[in-house]
Design an enzyme around this catalytic site. Structure first.
Site, PDB file in Angstrom:
ATOM      1  N   LYS A  73       0.818  -1.223   0.000  1.00 24.12           N
ATOM      2  CA  LYS A  73       0.000   0.000   0.000  1.00 24.12           C
ATOM      3  C   LYS A  73       0.848   1.268   0.000  1.00 24.12           C
ATOM      4  O   LYS A  73       2.037   1.255   0.316  1.00 24.12           O
ATOM      5  CB  LYS A  73      -0.982  -0.032   1.167  1.00 24.12           C
ATOM      6  CG  LYS A  73      -2.137  -1.006   0.877  1.00 24.12           C
ATOM      7  CD  LYS A  73      -3.336  -0.784   1.730  1.00 24.12           C
ATOM      8  CE  LYS A  73      -4.446  -1.762   1.317  1.00 24.12           C
ATOM      9  NZ  LYS A  73      -5.257  -2.196   2.447  1.00 24.12           N
TER      10      LYS A  73
ATOM     11  N   ARG B 194      -3.134 -10.156   5.102  1.00 17.18           N
ATOM     12  CA  ARG B 194      -3.648 -10.246   3.729  1.00 17.18           C
ATOM     13  C   ARG B 194      -2.556  -9.728   2.805  1.00 17.18           C
ATOM     14  O   ARG B 194      -2.196  -8.548   2.874  1.00 17.18           O
ATOM     15  CB  ARG B 194      -4.923  -9.403   3.603  1.00 17.18           C
ATOM     16  CG  ARG B 194      -5.541  -9.398   2.215  1.00 17.18           C
ATOM     17  CD  ARG B 194      -6.820  -8.546   2.217  1.00 17.18           C
ATOM     18  NE  ARG B 194      -7.485  -8.539   0.922  1.00 17.18           N
ATOM     19  CZ  ARG B 194      -7.195  -7.678  -0.055  1.00 17.18           C
ATOM     20  NH1 ARG B 194      -6.261  -6.767   0.108  1.00 17.18           N
ATOM     21  NH2 ARG B 194      -7.840  -7.754  -1.205  1.00 17.18           N
TER      22      ARG B 194
END
Ligand code: ATP
Ligand code: CA
Ligand code: CA
Length: 437
Positions: free
Chosen positions: A385, A419
């Protein structure tokens, strides 16, 4: 009929086939469908002075079995299975094709020359605590079972809390399977069915016990997709996964990353085990589906979907403290909607409604979600991210070193679930890490 938790381990021969064969035999003893944890790959427990050749990693899992009969009968049956699968009674903790331990028998404590219940090793073993915490997170073991040197600490701790605190605790990995042409971080790499299935093969066994299938990109600026379009993207993969794992006991759980009730309904009908909702429970129709399906429900904190960099948490309180309060309120709200916490997974939503620095603070402050325990696993979704840009110039698809660094720090803090885009990299790193911890 009593619920019994059994620990299975294999570190010789084909570990997958040995575990499958043992589970087949256990299923025949059970009064109901077995409930199974994920598979974990773990360092062998070795006695002082063991031959170095014994240091072969195990595959471990826990099964919950409904048994009608006595503990002595079940012990006898499991020893029979071990012998049939080629177990040779040798030296203690020597490599073996299968080991079946009776871990815990509901309502029973026992100490005979042949059987101790609960199993005395539980508290000291991450390879038992981690899988047991999936099936019985709130279980409090009777007695000071397994504490070295007569320590009596942790008397009142749940299995989930014990698992998180164990130095060799390993988080479960959720592998990301995006079938979106515009995903931010893999550029639609898994968009083709064949590529996705090749990834699934590489992620089998203990690598990625949960597969998260997504057909809508939620990155900042992503275009809207209709529910029909989203479904058209994920349906072929869900069908292929269903065919691939039909009849297999060791299979990944299928999670569907969607915030739309229409998509979730169709996915659940095709066998999805989890719904991963980035909207944080915004749609009552989705909640009603989850309630009726009795599936696992991942509820993620977000302020806007897709993520809008301008909408962020306030700066007056630490973000993790704000999110912890949101978790508590959300659990109460879900409970009122008929979704009990035993099927909920919480996700603070890294990068959603947080500045890059706030995302980093949430990760640093991860312990706040785990203790005091809410009794619910907490998932971290930090992989590749953009908050990583504060200290890395690598483009999104090349941010796995940064992702892995964060992941190992989270594992040390006791994180339950990660994740990630590259579960193979993570699995390898975590296995090495746990050999040294
Ligand atoms: P550990 O028990 O420390 O995990 P192990 O599994 O290698 O070691 P085994 O050689 O499989 O040990 O078992 C040794 C004996 O332990 C068995 O003969 C069995 O009678 C006894 N035993 C005592 N309690 C249990 C239990 N809860 N589950 C299974 N076996 C038990
Ligand atoms: Ca054992
Ligand atoms: Ca044993």
């Amino acid at each position: 009929v009593a619920t019994v938790y059994l620990g299975l381990g294999a570190n010789l021969g084909d570990r997958s086939a040995n575990l499958e064969a043992a589970l087949e035999r256990l299923a025949a003893l059970a009064r109901a469908e077995l409930r199974l944890s994920s598979v974990y790959e773990t360092p062998a427990l070795l006695p002082e002075g063991a031959p170095e050749s014994w240091n072969r990693p195990y595959w471990n899992l826990v099964a919950a079995l409904e048994f009608e009969g006595s503990p002595a009968e079940l012990l006898h049956a499991t020893q029979r299975i071990e012998a049939d699968l080629g177990r040779i009674r040798g030296e203690r903790w020597a490599p073996r094709p299968i080991d079946l331990d009776l871990l815990h028998w509901e309502g029973v404590t026992l100490a005979t020359p042949t059987l101790t219940l609960p199993h005395p090793g539980i508290r000291g073993r991450a390879f038992v605590l981690d899988p047991l915490a999936e099936l019985a997170p709130g279980l409090r073991l009777p007695g000071g079972s397994g504490m070295p040197d007569g320590q009596m600490a942790d008397e009142g701790a749940s299995v989930l809390e014990l698992a998180r605190r164990h130095p060799k605790h390993q988080p479960r990995l959720m592998g990301i399977l995006n079938v979106t042409p515009d995903s931010f971080s893999d550029g639609g790499k898994h968009a083709g069915l064949d590529a996705a299935l090749a990834a699934v093969d590489a992620w089998s066994g203990p690598v990625a016990p949960i597969l998260d299938v997504g057909g809508e990109s939620t990155r900042p600026g992503a275009g809207a997709v209709s529910p029909d379009e989203e479904w058209a993207r994920i349906r072929p993969l869900l069908e292929a996964l269903r065919a691939r794992f039909a009849g297999r006991r060791l299979r990944p759980r299928i999670s569907v990353d969607t915030r739309r009730a229409e998509v979730a309904a169709r996915a659940l009908a095709l066998g999805a085990d989890w719904i991963n909702d980035v909207s944080g429970g915004a749609d009552p129709a989705l909640l009603e589906l989850v309630r009726a399906a009795r599936c696992t429900y991942v509820v993620m904190h977000s302020l806007t979907v897709p993520a809008d960099p301008r909408a962020t948490l306030g700066r007056d309180h630490p973000p993790a403290a704000q999110l912890r309060r949101w978790f508590e309120a959300k659990l109460a709200e879900l409970d009122r909607a008929g979704i009990a916490r035993d099927r909920v997974v919480l996700d603070p939503g890294i990068g959603f409604g947080k500045t890059p620095f706030q995302s980093l603070e949430v990760l640093r402050d991860w312990e706040r979600f785990l203790a005091p325990s809410l009794g619910v696993p907490v998932l971290a979704g930090h992989s590749r991210k953009s908050f990583l840009k504060d200290f890395s110039s690598a483009p999104a698809p090349s941010r796995d070193p940064e992702t892995l660094g964060v992941s190992l720090a989270l594992a040390a803090k006791g994180a339950d679930l990660l994740r990630v885009h590259d579960p193979v990299l993570h699995h390898r790193a975590l296995l090495a890490w746990s050999h040294v911890r």
